[in-house]
Scaffold this active site. Structure first.
Site, PDB file in Angstrom:
ATOM      1  N   ALA A 122       0.817  -1.213   0.000  1.00 24.29           N
ATOM      2  CA  ALA A 122       0.000   0.000   0.000  1.00 24.29           C
ATOM      3  C   ALA A 122       0.848   1.259   0.000  1.00 24.29           C
ATOM      4  O   ALA A 122       0.307   2.364  -0.077  1.00 24.29           O
ATOM      5  CB  ALA A 122      -0.943   0.017   1.202  1.00 24.29           C
ATOM      6  N   HIS A 179      -3.825   4.554  -8.815  1.00 28.84           N
ATOM      7  CA  HIS A 179      -4.350   5.010  -7.530  1.00 28.84           C
ATOM      8  C   HIS A 179      -3.899   6.457  -7.402  1.00 28.84           C
ATOM      9  O   HIS A 179      -2.884   6.776  -6.797  1.00 28.84           O
ATOM     10  CB  HIS A 179      -3.784   4.162  -6.390  1.00 28.84           C
ATOM     11  CG  HIS A 179      -4.113   4.689  -5.023  1.00 28.84           C
ATOM     12  ND1 HIS A 179      -5.391   5.000  -4.630  1.00 28.84           N
ATOM     13  CD2 HIS A 179      -3.317   4.972  -3.953  1.00 28.84           C
ATOM     14  CE1 HIS A 179      -5.377   5.445  -3.373  1.00 28.84           C
ATOM     15  NE2 HIS A 179      -4.120   5.442  -2.954  1.00 28.84           N
TER      16      HIS A 179
END
Length: 318
Positions: A122, A179
């Site tokens: 992440a 993202h």
């Protein structure tokens, strides 16, 4: 309590990492947890704090401790959230060089440990750093998963649900690609209560202009949260838990994760947010949607943006 082999190692015990850990132990995802951080006291303090939940959770766990990279050797899943946080007014891609160097050092240590499991990443910019990690380790690309647009799509679903006054769980809507700022709203595959979103447009319940604004709001949600409280971590913590749970339970569920394209969606050699099947071996297959011409053009542009950042990362880690 029966001890299982489920062991999760977290690398990066900051706000994102500990939010994941808190969500994971509350959902009973694994039995054994290890926290690794560049600041060992942070890992130890968080492990002790989280251990205080063991006596009162409805589904508890066996152990949680601060550790080191040797603990990665027999782990089932490693979750990486390490790296400097995004600053106010900064895009995720602005962070690429510094965090690529950090990711390279992590990747080398993980590989040295003999780790054979699944890695979920992440750290931002997540698409680029997932690529860096896989390249440095040489691990099977299917065993390296980025958080992709899991969080972005969750935000999109919530905003559509708010507009149509339905449960967010009744909405299937997706952001694909980076993202970040160039992510693509795939409205051609969006449904609400199993009805295509364009039907709601025809019925006058929502307009394309409103959908465009919802996409903008979802894409820029992180900036708003960072402006208000300096960081985002609860949403991504739960999204990481969802991915890890799918791996450990071998769910074979489709999630909007960061997977490496090899011709799917007419792009290749880039990790980015796409629908992929997740199970015990990582991501096994990318679901190759038919996009509209406009969506495909936007997706191509998003991948091109990521490849430019990948080139900068590769320079940084030489």
């Amino acid at each position: 309590m029966k001890k299982t082999s489920n062991k999760v190692v977290l690398i990066g015990a900051g706000a994102v990492g500990t939010s994941f850990m808190y969500a994971a132990i509350n959902q009973g995802v694994a039995e054994n947890y290890v926290l690794i951080d560049a600041f060992p006291q942070a890992a130890e303090g968080n492990a002790l704090d989280l251990a205080d939940t063991m006596a009162v959770l409805p589904t508890s766990f066996t152990s949680i401790k601060a550790g080191n990279y040797a603990d990665c050797g027999d782990a089932d899943v490693i979750v990486i959230t390490a790296g400097r946080p995004q600053k106010e007014g900064e895009t995720r891609l602005d962070m690429v060089a510094g965090n690529a160097i950090i990711m390279k050092s992590i990747a080398e240590e993980v590989k040295k440990s003999g780790f054979k499991g699944i890695t979920v990443i992440a750290s931002n910019p997540v698409d680029v750093l997932t690529y860096v990690y896989q390249k440095v380790t040489g691990f099977d690309e299917h065993k390296v998963i980025g958080s992709g647009t899991t969080l972005d799509s969750a935000r999109l679903r919530r905003l559509v649900a708010d507009k149509l006054k339905v449960s967010a769980q009744s909405v299937n809507a997706f952001l694909a690609g980076e993202h970040g700022d160039s992510s693509v709203a795939v409205w051609s595959h969006a449904t609400v209560m199993e009805k295509p979103i364009f039907k709601y447009i025809e019925e006058g319940k929502i307009s394309q202009a409103e959908l465009d604004q919802i996409r903008e709001d979802a894409v820029h949600m992180a900036y708003k949260i960072i402006e208000l409280k300096r960081a985002t971590f609860y949403g991504i913590g739960v999204c990481l838990t969802r991915i890890v749970k799918a791996v450990l339970r071998d769910e074979m569920v489709t999630l909007m994760v960061g997977a490496k394209l090899n011709g799917e969606f007419n792009n290749k050699d880039v990790y980015t947010g796409v629908p992929a099947i997740i199970g015990k071996d990582g991501w096994s297959e990318i679901i190759n949607w038919d996009l509209t011409k406009k969506e495909q053009e936007q997706f191509n542009a998003s991948c091109s943006t990521l490849k430019e950042s990948i080139a900068k990362a590769e320079v940084a880690i030489k």
